[in-house]
Design an enzyme around this catalytic site. Structure first.
Site, PDB file in Angstrom:
ATOM      1  N   ASP A 188      31.520  -0.260   0.779  1.00  0.00           N
ATOM      2  CA  ASP A 188      30.933  -0.574   2.080  1.00  0.00           C
ATOM      3  C   ASP A 188      29.511  -0.053   2.098  1.00  0.00           C
ATOM      4  O   ASP A 188      29.277   1.092   1.690  1.00  0.00           O
ATOM      5  CB  ASP A 188      31.749   0.112   3.193  1.00  0.00           C
ATOM      6  CG  ASP A 188      31.887  -0.755   4.429  1.00  0.00           C
ATOM      7  OD1 ASP A 188      30.960  -1.530   4.696  1.00  0.00           O
ATOM      8  OD2 ASP A 188      32.916  -0.648   5.117  1.00  0.00           O
ATOM      9  N   HIS A 223      22.062  -4.545   4.096  1.00  0.00           N
ATOM     10  CA  HIS A 223      23.143  -3.843   4.816  1.00  0.00           C
ATOM     11  C   HIS A 223      24.323  -3.512   3.910  1.00  0.00           C
ATOM     12  O   HIS A 223      25.168  -2.710   4.274  1.00  0.00           O
ATOM     13  CB  HIS A 223      23.622  -4.705   5.992  1.00  0.00           C
ATOM     14  CG  HIS A 223      22.637  -4.776   7.111  1.00  0.00           C
ATOM     15  ND1 HIS A 223      22.743  -4.001   8.244  1.00  0.00           N
ATOM     16  CD2 HIS A 223      21.505  -5.495   7.267  1.00  0.00           C
ATOM     17  CE1 HIS A 223      21.720  -4.260   9.046  1.00  0.00           C
ATOM     18  NE2 HIS A 223      20.951  -5.165   8.487  1.00  0.00           N
TER      19      HIS A 223
HETATM   20  C1  GDG Z   1      27.843  -4.702   7.511  1.00  0.00           C
HETATM   21  C2  GDG Z   1      28.120  -3.846   6.254  1.00  0.00           C
HETATM   22  C3  GDG Z   1      27.257  -1.839   7.490  1.00  0.00           C
HETATM   23  C4  GDG Z   1      35.031  -4.726  14.467  1.00  0.00           C
HETATM   24  N1  GDG Z   1      36.102  -5.288  15.100  1.00  0.00           N
HETATM   25  C5  GDG Z   1      35.696  -5.526  16.349  1.00  0.00           C
HETATM   26  C6  GDG Z   1      34.376  -5.124  16.497  1.00  0.00           C
HETATM   27  N2  GDG Z   1      34.006  -4.636  15.332  1.00  0.00           N
HETATM   28  C7  GDG Z   1      32.679  -4.022  15.113  1.00  0.00           C
HETATM   29  C8  GDG Z   1      32.798  -2.557  14.818  1.00  0.00           C
HETATM   30  C9  GDG Z   1      31.480  -2.291  14.098  1.00  0.00           C
HETATM   31  C10 GDG Z   1      31.191  -3.621  13.435  1.00  0.00           C
HETATM   32  O1  GDG Z   1      32.029  -4.601  14.016  1.00  0.00           O
HETATM   33  C11 GDG Z   1      31.552  -3.587  11.957  1.00  0.00           C
HETATM   34  O2  GDG Z   1      30.584  -2.851  11.285  1.00  0.00           O
HETATM   35  P1  GDG Z   1      30.893  -2.213   9.879  1.00  0.00           P
HETATM   36  O3  GDG Z   1      29.747  -1.355   9.537  1.00  0.00           O
HETATM   37  O4  GDG Z   1      32.168  -1.456   9.951  1.00  0.00           O
HETATM   38  O5  GDG Z   1      31.098  -3.421   8.847  1.00  0.00           O
HETATM   39  P2  GDG Z   1      30.458  -4.908   8.542  1.00  0.00           P
HETATM   40  O6  GDG Z   1      30.792  -5.895   9.580  1.00  0.00           O
HETATM   41  O7  GDG Z   1      30.977  -5.255   7.178  1.00  0.00           O
HETATM   42  O8  GDG Z   1      28.866  -4.669   8.508  1.00  0.00           O
HETATM   43  C12 GDG Z   1      28.422  -2.399   6.652  1.00  0.00           C
HETATM   44  C13 GDG Z   1      26.898  -2.782   8.625  1.00  0.00           C
HETATM   45  O9  GDG Z   1      26.670  -4.111   8.154  1.00  0.00           O
HETATM   46  C14 GDG Z   1      25.638  -2.318   9.348  1.00  0.00           C
HETATM   47  O10 GDG Z   1      24.576  -2.136   8.471  1.00  0.00           O
HETATM   48  O11 GDG Z   1      27.654  -0.588   8.026  1.00  0.00           O
HETATM   49  O12 GDG Z   1      28.600  -1.601   5.501  1.00  0.00           O
HETATM   50  O13 GDG Z   1      29.197  -4.397   5.498  1.00  0.00           O
HETATM   51  O14 GDG Z   1      30.437  -2.028  15.019  1.00  0.00           O
HETATM   52  O15 GDG Z   1      32.950  -1.858  16.008  1.00  0.00           O
HETATM   53  N3  GDG Z   1      33.666  -5.213  17.640  1.00  0.00           N
HETATM   54  C15 GDG Z   1      34.301  -5.752  18.720  1.00  0.00           C
HETATM   55  N4  GDG Z   1      35.611  -6.186  18.651  1.00  0.00           N
HETATM   56  C16 GDG Z   1      36.331  -6.079  17.490  1.00  0.00           C
HETATM   57  O16 GDG Z   1      37.523  -6.446  17.451  1.00  0.00           O
HETATM   58  N5  GDG Z   1      33.649  -5.862  19.906  1.00  0.00           N
END
Ligand code: GDG
Length: 466
Positions: free
Chosen positions: A365, A157
């Site tokens: 990222d 990821h």
């Molecule tokens: C890893 C990789 C890759 C955030 N704050 C809240 C909340 N979130 C949710 C967001 C989003 C998820 O968490 C975060 O996903 P990201 O992709 O932005 O980042 P990582 O956590 O680092 O994820 C990344 C991912 O895996 C998938 O392959 O894209 O690059 O690092 O969905 O909405 N959700 C809730 N409350 C929050 O306060 N419910």
């Protein structure tokens, strides 16, 4: 096709949670398990005085979940240690933060062995096994040692780092070799796949046989770029839910005569939060006339709080937001609203929709799902503007965003000025292209492409004579 077995460090959702608090990825994987039937296996998140290998089986909303407790030393050396103090910083281009402690590497190997031993009895002959992320790179090797012959797939990821960075990791060769015990390894982007290929070419004398196969260590590995997406239709649906609408109204009331700029990220140094705050500060300095027209809301739920680098970044952001508010706030206005708690998905949807600008500026990222969620939550008749880091995997696909170098406060400031001034016509034009992408490359299509590639290992996995 047989069943699907998904393995990840933690099994999300946290047991008992409702769908509104699950991430899109968890929902998609749970849906896959309902469709193909199967099991989701991982750490319970709990520790026990001694490792017993005792499986806790549960059935939640049609999905079978199998979890195991770890020891405290496992948590410290494997999860907080090798995974989050060694691999995470290194793979996010922060070798300065990477800790190389021998006990971390030992804990990592031990937990992967324990995972394999606990999982082994659950695997039936026709099952496909799909392993997720950097915590579990050696799992295939351990499963093979136990005689598992099933197709094993691995999806990373996070980024795969550039060759020169990868070789700074002690025992990097063993780690990469372990990947060759899988049948299929997937990356988020072509760029990460190329970086992997470069390592294999330079370091192991490996060769790319064709589009989808790399040969090294006497084995042939199927590889591919599988950019992850979101469930755009679901995001649009929850944007219309009563809680999302209420949140939208609250945000609108707080930004009357103002435009909302929003960031949503786990509190993590890879997300470029400090640089983002500095970019916003630059914007306030450069645009005195626009100052009172904006409000920057940063939602940043704490994560990995046991790791020192995460405690430090929290302290630095507290003082940075205080400094900006101290310098620019007025009796009726604060430029920065910085909150360290997490919100429900439907509340986030309302916040996204109320924001004129989505500010997504990670320093590195793998993909970044927030950028895609922001796009999916917009009002088609009056959409906001996405400002996106060129170092997010998502920048490969979301080219109609305003793309910035997150290290440059000037570029962030300039992009904010442009986004805030952009007329409706241009906003709609850009958003349509972005939305087309987000709508067509969903998390379900990502999942089906990966599982399809794993089910179709032709030519079959060949272990070459050395
Ligand atoms: C890893 C990789 C890759 C955030 N704050 C809240 C909340 N979130 C949710 C967001 C989003 C998820 O968490 C975060 O996903 P990201 O992709 O932005 O980042 P990582 O956590 O680092 O994820 C990344 C991912 O895996 C998938 O392959 O894209 O690059 O690092 O969905 O909405 N959700 C809730 N409350 C929050 O306060 N419910």
């Amino acid at each position: 096709m047989g069943r699907l077995i998904i393995v990840s460090n933690r099994v999300t959702p946290p047991v008992g949670s409702g769908e509104e608090s699950m991430g899109g990825l968890a929902l998609a994987l749970a849906a896959a398990l309902r469709e193909y039937s199967g099991v989701w296996f991982g750490w319970s998140g709990r520790t026990a005085p001694a490792f017993t290998g005792q499986l806790a089986m549960q059935r939640i909303q049609g999905v079978t979940i199998a979890t195991v407790d770890l020891e405290e030393a496992d948590r410290d050396e494997y999860y907080n240690g090798y995974a989050n103090k060694t691999l995470w910083p290194l793979f996010h281009y922060r070798p300065d933060l990477a800790a190389y402690d021998r006990s971390f590497g030992e804990g990592y190997e031990r937990v992967n062995r324990r995972f394999a031993e606990t999982l082994r009895p659950l695997i039936e002959p026709d099952d496909l096994v799909w392993v997720h992320d950097y915590h579990l790179i050696p799992l295939a090797r351990e499963l093979r040692r136990l005689g598992v012959k099933n197709p094993l797939g691995f999806f990373l990821h996070i980024p795969w780092p550039a060759y020169q960075l990868m070789v700074t990791l002690p025992r990097h060769r063993e780690l990469v070799q372990a990947l060759f015990d899988y049948d299929l390894v997937g990356f988020q982007t072509e760029g990460y796949l190329q970086a992997f290929e470069e390592y294999v070419k330079n370091e192991i004398d490996g060769v790319r046989l064709d589009e989808a196969h790399i040969k090294a260590f006497g084995r042939i590995l199927k590889v591919g770029a599988f950019p992850i997406g979101i469930d755009a239709a679901d995001m649009a649906r929850i944007t219309a839910s009563s809680r999302a609408l209420r949140t939208y109204d609250v945000m609108a009331a707080h930004t009357v005569f103002r435009k909302l700029i929003v960031g949503v990220d786990r509190l993590d140094y890879s997300k470029g939060l400090e640089e983002r705050f500095l970019g916003f500060e630059r914007f306030l300095v450069d645009n005195p006339a626009l100052r009172r027209e904006v409000l920057f809301l940063q939602i940043a739920p704490p994560s990995r709080e046991a790791v020192q680098a995460y405690q430090e970044i929290r302290g630095r952001l507290d003082s940075l937001s205080g400094r900006i508010n101290g310098a620019f706030a007025d009796i009726d206005w604060n430029p920065v609203r910085y909150v360290n708690k997490s919100y429900r998905r439907d509340e986030l949807a309302g916040v996204y929709r109320a924001a004129r600008v989505g500010l997504v500026t990670p320093l590195r990222d793998g993909m970044n799902l927030v950028a895609k969620e922001y796009v999916a939550a917009q009002d088609p008749d009056d959409p906001g503007v996405l400002v996106l880091s060129r170092f997010a995997g998502a920048a490969d696909q979301l080219k109609e965003a305003l793309i910035v170098n997150p290290n440059s406060p000037e570029e962030i400031s300039e992009a904010l000025r442009r986004a805030l001034a952009m007329d409706r016509e241009e906003r709609i034009k850009r958003w349509r292209v972005l939305f087309d992408n987000v709508r067509s490359q969903t998390v379900a299509s990502w999942r089906d492409r990966f599982v399809g590639a794993l089910a179709d290992l032709s030519p079959p996995r060949a272990v070459l004579a050395s």
